[in-house]
Design a protein around this motif. Structure first.
Motif, PDB file in Angstrom:
ATOM      1  N   TYR A  27       0.835  -1.243   0.031  1.00 44.95           N
ATOM      2  CA  TYR A  27      -0.136   0.152  -0.004  1.00 44.95           C
ATOM      3  C   TYR A  27       0.857   1.151   0.156  1.00 44.95           C
ATOM      4  O   TYR A  27       1.641   1.560   0.949  1.00 44.95           O
ATOM      5  N   ILE A  28       0.746   2.108  -0.787  1.00 50.14           N
ATOM      6  CA  ILE A  28       1.513   3.132  -1.100  1.00 50.14           C
ATOM      7  C   ILE A  28       0.683   4.296  -1.536  1.00 50.14           C
ATOM      8  O   ILE A  28       0.038   4.493  -2.683  1.00 50.14           O
ATOM      9  N   ASP A  29       0.369   5.331  -0.758  1.00 53.50           N
ATOM     10  CA  ASP A  29      -0.357   6.491  -0.977  1.00 53.50           C
ATOM     11  C   ASP A  29      -1.607   6.135  -1.626  1.00 53.50           C
ATOM     12  O   ASP A  29      -2.131   6.673  -2.540  1.00 53.50           O
ATOM     13  N   ILE A  71       6.379  -3.881   6.381  1.00 49.47           N
ATOM     14  CA  ILE A  71       7.217  -2.798   7.128  1.00 49.47           C
ATOM     15  C   ILE A  71       6.347  -1.540   6.826  1.00 49.47           C
ATOM     16  O   ILE A  71       5.845  -1.090   5.404  1.00 49.47           O
ATOM     17  N   GLU A  72       5.791  -0.832   7.602  1.00 53.14           N
ATOM     18  CA  GLU A  72       4.985   0.387   7.466  1.00 53.14           C
ATOM     19  C   GLU A  72       5.963   1.580   7.699  1.00 53.14           C
ATOM     20  O   GLU A  72       6.439   1.820   8.868  1.00 53.14           O
ATOM     21  N   ILE A  83       2.829   0.893   3.052  1.00 54.11           N
ATOM     22  CA  ILE A  83       3.214  -0.482   3.796  1.00 54.11           C
ATOM     23  C   ILE A  83       3.762  -1.382   2.452  1.00 54.11           C
ATOM     24  O   ILE A  83       3.460  -1.544   1.358  1.00 54.11           O
ATOM     25  N   VAL A  84       5.239  -1.585   2.763  1.00 54.56           N
ATOM     26  CA  VAL A  84       5.908  -2.427   1.605  1.00 54.56           C
ATOM     27  C   VAL A  84       5.923  -3.912   2.368  1.00 54.56           C
ATOM     28  O   VAL A  84       6.002  -3.989   3.482  1.00 54.56           O
ATOM     29  N   ALA A 100       1.877  -7.158  14.349  1.00 57.80           N
ATOM     30  CA  ALA A 100       1.484  -7.285  12.946  1.00 57.80           C
ATOM     31  C   ALA A 100       2.502  -6.960  12.152  1.00 57.80           C
ATOM     32  O   ALA A 100       2.613  -7.461  11.095  1.00 57.80           O
ATOM     33  N   ARG A 101       3.141  -6.096  12.383  1.00 51.79           N
ATOM     34  CA  ARG A 101       4.475  -5.348  11.388  1.00 51.79           C
ATOM     35  C   ARG A 101       5.498  -4.620  12.113  1.00 51.79           C
ATOM     36  O   ARG A 101       5.497  -4.291  13.289  1.00 51.79           O
ATOM     37  N   TYR A 102       6.395  -4.148  11.153  1.00 52.07           N
ATOM     38  CA  TYR A 102       7.207  -3.077  12.033  1.00 52.07           C
ATOM     39  C   TYR A 102       6.912  -1.657  11.248  1.00 52.07           C
ATOM     40  O   TYR A 102       6.735  -1.560   9.970  1.00 52.07           O
TER      41      TYR A 102
END
Length: 188
Positions: A27-29, A71-72, A83-84, A100-102
């Motif tokens: 998710y990017i922008d 990775i957020e 989020i990649v 859930a993530r970093y």
């Protein structure tokens, strides 16, 4: 890598899509991107890089995470949510871990190209990682048996630090003393 939705969506909509999908989605922008499934060579290269880095990181404060792990990217200077799912991330600042993530910026990110995601990793993610301050970005190209290492300079811009094709040892600037035999990395 291709766009999953043609129109921007909210982060909440993204998480709803993710719950009902087996695909690797980033998710990017407001836009969702879908990663292709990794090839056999991609998996071999990833495993070899992980083994080398894990051996090097033994007893050090940094930790390696591999895809699929979110990775957020987070910076005080940049708005929006990104989020990649890098192929490999090395994280030294432990404060950003959630269940859930970093959330934050890894020290080093490695992306392994596939025929369908080259421009995404070579342009979109390179600029994204540079802007967020990822100290070192490795682009691994299994089609050309090459590795390129970018590092941030004083102006916070990426510059090529090392590049090897077929043979030689590729070196990290940020992780002093770390290198990988490129011929061994790409062998069948």
């Amino acid at each position: 890598m291709h766009q999953y939705c043609k129109e921007p969506i909210s982060i909440e909509e993204f998480f709803q899509i993710r719950e009902n999908s087996e695909a690797l989605l980033e998710y990017i922008d407001g836009f969702v991107y879908m990663s292709p499934s990794p090839s056999t060579k991609h998996q071999r290269v990833s495993n070899r890089l992980e083994s080398n880095f894990r051996a090097y990181l033994q007893g050090k404060p940094c930790e390696l995470f591999h895809a699929p792990y979110d990775i957020e990217l987070k910076s005080q200077d940049i708005q929006g949510t990104k989020i990649v799912i890098p192929d490999i991330s090395i994280i030294c600042d432990k404060s950003g871990f959630t269940d859930a993530r970093y959330v934050g910026v890894p020290e080093l990110i490695i992306e392994i190209l596939s025929p369908s995601n080259q421009s995404h990793d070579l342009i979109t993610k390179l600029n994204l990682y540079m802007n967020y301050g990822v100290n070192e970005y490795w682009i691994v190209n299994p089609m050309l048996n090459s590795v390129t290492v970018y590092t941030l300079n004083k102006e916070k811009m990426y510059e090529q630090y090392d590049m090897k094709t077929e043979i030689g040892f590729i070196k990290s600037k940020h992780f002093n003393g770390f290198s990988v035999d490129v011929a061994n990395l790409f062998k069948d």
